[in-house]
Write an enzyme that holds these catalytic residues in place. Structure first.
Site, PDB file in Angstrom:
ATOM      1  N   GLU A  86       0.945   3.855   1.907  1.00  0.00           N
ATOM      2  CA  GLU A  86       1.461   4.254   3.215  1.00  0.00           C
ATOM      3  C   GLU A  86       2.651   3.403   3.633  1.00  0.00           C
ATOM      4  O   GLU A  86       3.632   3.910   4.166  1.00  0.00           O
ATOM      5  CB  GLU A  86       0.367   4.123   4.290  1.00  0.00           C
ATOM      6  CG  GLU A  86      -0.864   4.956   4.038  1.00  0.00           C
ATOM      7  CD  GLU A  86      -1.982   4.173   3.364  1.00  0.00           C
ATOM      8  OE1 GLU A  86      -1.715   3.509   2.341  1.00  0.00           O
ATOM      9  OE2 GLU A  86      -3.118   4.220   3.847  1.00  0.00           O
TER      10      GLU A  86
ATOM     11  N   HIS B 281       0.843  -1.188   0.000  1.00  0.00           N
ATOM     12  CA  HIS B 281       0.000   0.000   0.000  1.00  0.00           C
ATOM     13  C   HIS B 281       0.884   1.246   0.000  1.00  0.00           C
ATOM     14  O   HIS B 281       2.052   1.197   0.399  1.00  0.00           O
ATOM     15  CB  HIS B 281      -0.895   0.027   1.235  1.00  0.00           C
ATOM     16  CG  HIS B 281      -2.010  -0.976   1.189  1.00  0.00           C
ATOM     17  ND1 HIS B 281      -3.095  -0.910   2.031  1.00  0.00           N
ATOM     18  CD2 HIS B 281      -2.209  -2.066   0.403  1.00  0.00           C
ATOM     19  CE1 HIS B 281      -3.918  -1.904   1.769  1.00  0.00           C
ATOM     20  NE2 HIS B 281      -3.394  -2.633   0.794  1.00  0.00           N
TER      21      HIS B 281
ATOM     22  N   CYS C  26      -6.268   1.916   6.032  1.00  0.00           N
ATOM     23  CA  CYS C  26      -6.841   0.629   6.427  1.00  0.00           C
ATOM     24  C   CYS C  26      -6.181   0.204   7.747  1.00  0.00           C
ATOM     25  O   CYS C  26      -5.256   0.856   8.233  1.00  0.00           O
ATOM     26  CB  CYS C  26      -6.597  -0.418   5.341  1.00  0.00           C
ATOM     27  SG  CYS C  26      -4.868  -0.937   5.197  1.00  0.00           S
TER      28      CYS C  26
ATOM     29  N   CYS D  95      -2.296  -0.432   7.505  1.00  0.00           N
ATOM     30  CA  CYS D  95      -1.504   0.791   7.399  1.00  0.00           C
ATOM     31  C   CYS D  95      -1.545   1.602   8.688  1.00  0.00           C
ATOM     32  O   CYS D  95      -0.526   2.148   9.120  1.00  0.00           O
ATOM     33  CB  CYS D  95      -1.975   1.618   6.209  1.00  0.00           C
ATOM     34  SG  CYS D  95      -1.636   0.802   4.630  1.00  0.00           S
TER      35      CYS D  95
END
Length: 153
Positions: free
Chosen positions: A54, A52, A82, A85
């Site tokens: 992040e 992801h 999410c 993260c």
């Protein structure tokens, strides 16, 4: 510089993800007004569910700063984090998280749950949502609309 400036940098990275066919989410880590980490979504291209935006930005910042802890850093991301993260942000001791659009399906700053508000956690970070929310949300909406249109016969 203000939050919108750094969110525009994250949006630029989100567009890079989109060019590669990834869900357009981008992130930057900032310390003392300097971008020290950059990332964008790449789980498809990297065959990695943890890739992801992040996570990529946190990894980039940690390598650059030579520390797995990122105190005094801010993370700007185009979409509400999410659980994975958010956990990484808390473990890295990020001081502040700033996001654009809400994620009604997996967001953990109140959209589904509020992981950042759990008192029992040993680190807490300030969270600000809604920075350039319309622009961030439109980028995602357009991406998914195009994807759906391709699937229709």
């Amino acid at each position: 510089m203000n939050d919108e400036f750094y969110m525009r940098e994250a949006l630029s990275l989100a567009r890079s993800a989109e060019c590669l066919g990834e869900v357009p989410v981008g992130a930057v880590v900032v310390r003392d007004g300097e971008i020290v980490g950059r990332g964008f979504n790449s789980p498809i291209g990297e065959s990695d569910p943890t890739a992801h935006a992040e996570i990529a930005a946190l990894r980039d910042a940690a390598r650059r700063l030579e520390n797995y802890r990122l105190p005094g850093c801010e993370l700007f991301v185009t979409l509400e984090p999410c659980a994975m993260c958010a956990g990484a942000m808390l473990h890295s001791r990020v001081a502040r998280v700033i996001y654009g659009a809400r994620d009604l399906k997996t967001g953990v700053h109140g959209s589904v749950v509020d992981l950042f508000a759990v008192d029992r956690l040993n680190h807490h970070t300030e969270v600000v949502g809604g920075v350039l929310a319309e622009e961030c949300g439109q980028l995602l909406s357009s991406f998914f609309a195009r994807r759906r249109a391709k699937r229709e016969p």
